[in-house]
Enzyme design. Structure first.
Site, PDB file in Angstrom:
ATOM      1  N   GLU A 154       0.823  -1.210   0.000  1.00 59.08           N
ATOM      2  CA  GLU A 154       0.000   0.000   0.000  1.00 59.08           C
ATOM      3  C   GLU A 154       0.859   1.263   0.000  1.00 59.08           C
ATOM      4  OE1 GLU A 154      -4.123  -1.109   2.197  1.00 59.08           O
ATOM      5  OE2 GLU A 154      -2.304  -1.536   3.339  1.00 59.08           O
ATOM      6  N   GLU A 194      -4.177  -9.330   4.093  1.00 56.15           N
ATOM      7  CA  GLU A 194      -4.983  -8.975   5.262  1.00 56.15           C
ATOM      8  C   GLU A 194      -6.196  -9.885   5.477  1.00 56.15           C
ATOM      9  OE1 GLU A 194      -2.776  -5.167   4.217  1.00 56.15           O
ATOM     10  OE2 GLU A 194      -3.674  -6.863   3.148  1.00 56.15           O
TER      11      GLU A 194
END
Length: 683
Positions: A122, A143
């Protein structure tokens, strides 16, 4: 996380660039993002902003060190948060810091030199442009695998960059496939990276490419993926189907991530980031996340320092390996040993046809590794030359380590061992890959049982990372150390178990399957009994798992356990009929398979059916009972080893924390045994 900032003059007079290098400060540890490291990162970005304003910097770039870009969020810090407000603040802080990479007033570049997971990837997504090393491994958004969402821009930035279908593949499908990651070339192909360069000159080429972008010589297209609502909806629907197939609605994280991806098409950046913050706040304090972090940490530790393993220095050196048997399991073992150890491998079997088939299987596996780019052509040639076969067990005489994988029958294995032992060197280690038979009974026919050990792999051998290392009362420390050392070289996680029928994984799975088959035998509809355990979130239903393993194998294990523990295990008439009928698929990925003719006899129903809820409770209580007995018998030392075995040997989902925390949370452990496996609040 010390973050170094330095000025670099771009080639061709393109101007100065501020280069931020992420590092943990310790070459043994990867850079991660937590409260302190985000502050350090923020300070570095502030310093770069100052250089933009005072030193004429025309671009800012971020890279990593020691083959790691950034390993993502500090999981220890995440696990310590139990307050929703603090969890939400961590999300906001990450957005605030990483989001600055898009607001500096100059283009920003991520030079992804290696591992980039979760918040690491990210970080790159928040930049304007990205390059990647062709040698980079471990790129992804894991995640959902742990019980979170990609919450620092991943659910918004990724689908807008590469399209919703590819984003669902990376963030949902790959994550739920036991945390599958991608490499540098795949990142380029997907559009995550804009350019890829070889590791040797990665930084130099990335700077040259950056200069080309800034001069306008290199144009990076950015297609708009938000216009096609139907494609977006289809991608999200596929993601839900993937999540349903993997977790059966039992874990909230993948579904929450899909909601965020769905909203990313029309939401503003601010709206999307606020939604990610809310998701992180909710999931950050969930049982699923903390259970997942417990299991993840447990598995990582088990791989590095197995419980009960003897000192590594006691291990004997293995420079050649013999494999007794050339069937499918033996051939898979030979291929893995050849690929990882790169030492001579000899297969033996009873006739030339079987030997030739086994050697051909191994060599074709080498060809596949070459075609996938996992080995070079020179390495492939050496590996092909290093595998051979013979019908004469004397060909194993020089091997340092010999593993047998012959027919799963105690008498057959004992006879083979009697014949084998006199042909081997006195210091050679002998191992058995038995799935359920007594290793001690096999050792009993040997003159030197101290050099004998169980070394139980799971099918498919190349995929499942667990090995149960079975110690008998006679197994000596050097033999045990050699098995553990070999397991590490094979990139497997070894768990020490005592010799007991079916050890850990097969004993626990068989108890679950036995309870489901009892319900079917009593009259519960086949599909209803099979789907009753969906709330456990298992990757496969009991009947699908049985079809994969093989009903005949399941029947063999049932007979072994029924003989050892007749008070708890039995051989189902339906299981025997299933095998007699040729083991047809009863349940496929899409649902039940219609049975016709003689196959109708496979499912003979009684007149006392159970509801799905009743079957689930029966399975939970049976598992709690069996694991309690397994621990009392000393098969493994702690509940944690049972959890590692189930996660790595069966793909048991991390979000449950492993089987024992799940049984505690559902009350099954107290119902069945009167006590919990773990202290309240341990996870």
């Amino acid at each position: 996380m010390p973050t170094h900032v330095r000025l670099v003059d771009l080639p061709g007079g393109a101007g100065p660039l501020a280069l931020l290098t992420l590092t943990s400060g310790d070459p043994r540890r990867p850079a991660t993002l937590g409260a302190e490291s985000l502050e350090a990162f923020d300070a570095a970005v502030t310093a770069a902003q100052g250089l933009v304003e005072t030193a004429g910097v025309v671009a800012v770039a971020v890279t990593g060190a020691n083959g790691v870009f950034c390993a993502g969020a500090d999981l220890g810090a995440v696990a310590s948060v139990h307050d929703r407000a603090l969890s939400e603040e961590l999300g906001r802080r990450g957005h605030a810091v990483l989001g600055r990479l898009g607001t500096l007033g100059v283009p920003t570049f991520a030079y992804v030199n290696g591992l980039a997971l979760g918040g690491g990837l990210e970080t790159a997504l928040n930049c304007t442009y990205r390059t990647v090393s062709t040698g980079a491994r471990g790129l992804g958004l894991p995640e959902a695998y742990l019980g979170l969402v990609p919450g620092w821009g991943g659910c918004y930035l990724l689908p807008r960059l590469i399209g919703p279908a590819a984003a669902v593949t990376v963030a949902i499908e790959n994550a739920l496939a036991n945390n599958r990651s991608i490499d540098g070339p795949a990142a380029l192909q997907l559009g995550i990276a804009d350019a890829a360069f070889a590791p040797a000159d990665f930084l130099v080429e990335s700077l040259r490419w950056t200069a080309g972008v800034l001069r306008g010589d290199v144009v990076v297209p950015r297609p708009d993926h938000t216009g096609d609502a139907a494609a977006w909806d289809a991608a999200v629907a596929r993601g839900r189907a993937v999540a349903d197939a993997r977790v059966h609605g039992a874990a909230p994280a993948p579904y929450r991530a899909l909601e965020l991806i769905a909203g990313a098409r029309t939401a503003s950046r601010e709206e999307a980031f606020a939604a990610e913050d809310a998701a992180l706040a909710d999931l950050g304090v969930s049982d699923e996340l903390h259970a997942g972090l417990y299991a993840f940490t447990l598995v990582q530790r088990a791989g590095k320092k197995p419980q009960g393993a003897p000192p590594a220095e006691l291990a004997r050196k293995v420079t050649s390996v013999g494999v007794v048997g050339a069937g499918l399991m033996a051939s898979q073992l030979a291929l893995l040993l050849l690929h990882r150890l790169r030492v001579p491998i000899v297969l033996t079997d009873v006739d030339d046809a079987r030997v030739e088939k086994g050697v051909a299987f191994v060599r074709s596996g080498v060809d596949e590794l070459l075609a996938k780019g996992r080995i070079t052509s020179d390495t492939a040639n050496r590996l092909r030359a290093n595998v051979s076969g013979s019908t004469d067990k004397a060909a194993l005489g020089l091997a340092d380590f010999v593993i047998e994988a012959v027919f799963e029958d105690l008498a057959v294995k004992q006879q083979m061992l009697r014949e084998l032992e006199p042909l081997l060197r006195e210091d050679a280690v002998i191992a058995t890959n038995t799935s359920s038979l007594s290793v001690s009974a096999m050792a009993g026919v040997l003159e030197h049982p101290e050099r004998f050990v169980g070394f139980h792999f799971f099918n498919p051998v190349a995929v499942l990372p667990l090995v149960e290392v079975v110690r008998t009362p006679q197994t000596d420390e050097a033999t045990l150390a050699t098995a553990f050392a070999l397991g590490r070289k094979l990139k497997k996680t070894c768990v020490l178990v005592s010799d007991a029928p079916a050890f850990v994984v097969n004993r626990v799975l068989t108890r679950m399957f036995d309870e489901v088959m009892r319900a079917v035998d009593e009259g519960t509809p086949l599909l209803e009994a099979d789907r009753a355990v969906d709330p456990m979130g298992l990757p496969m239903s009991p009947l699908r798992l049985a079809s994969l393993v093989g009903p005949a194998v399941m029947l063999h294990v049932h007979r072994t356990l029924a003989g050892a523990f007749p008070d708890r295990y039995r051989v189902s008439d339906n299981l025997e009929r299933w095998v007699e009928a040729g083991s047809p698929d009863l349940v496929s990925r899409k649902g039940p398979v219609a049975l016709t003719g003689a196959e109708q006899g496979v499912v003979q129903q009684g007149d006392a059916p159970s509801t799905a809820e009743e079957v689930l409770v029966r399975v939970q209580d049976a598992l709690a009972d069996e694991i309690s007995r397994l621990l009392a018998d000393g098969v493994v030392a702690r509940p944690q080893e049972v959890d590692v075995c189930l996660v790595l040997g069966t793909g048991h989902p991390l979000f449950t924390g492993g089987i024992t925390p799940y049984l505690d949370r559902t009350g099954a452990s107290e119902r069945a045994t009167g006590r919990r496996f773990h202290e309240v609040g341990a996870f």
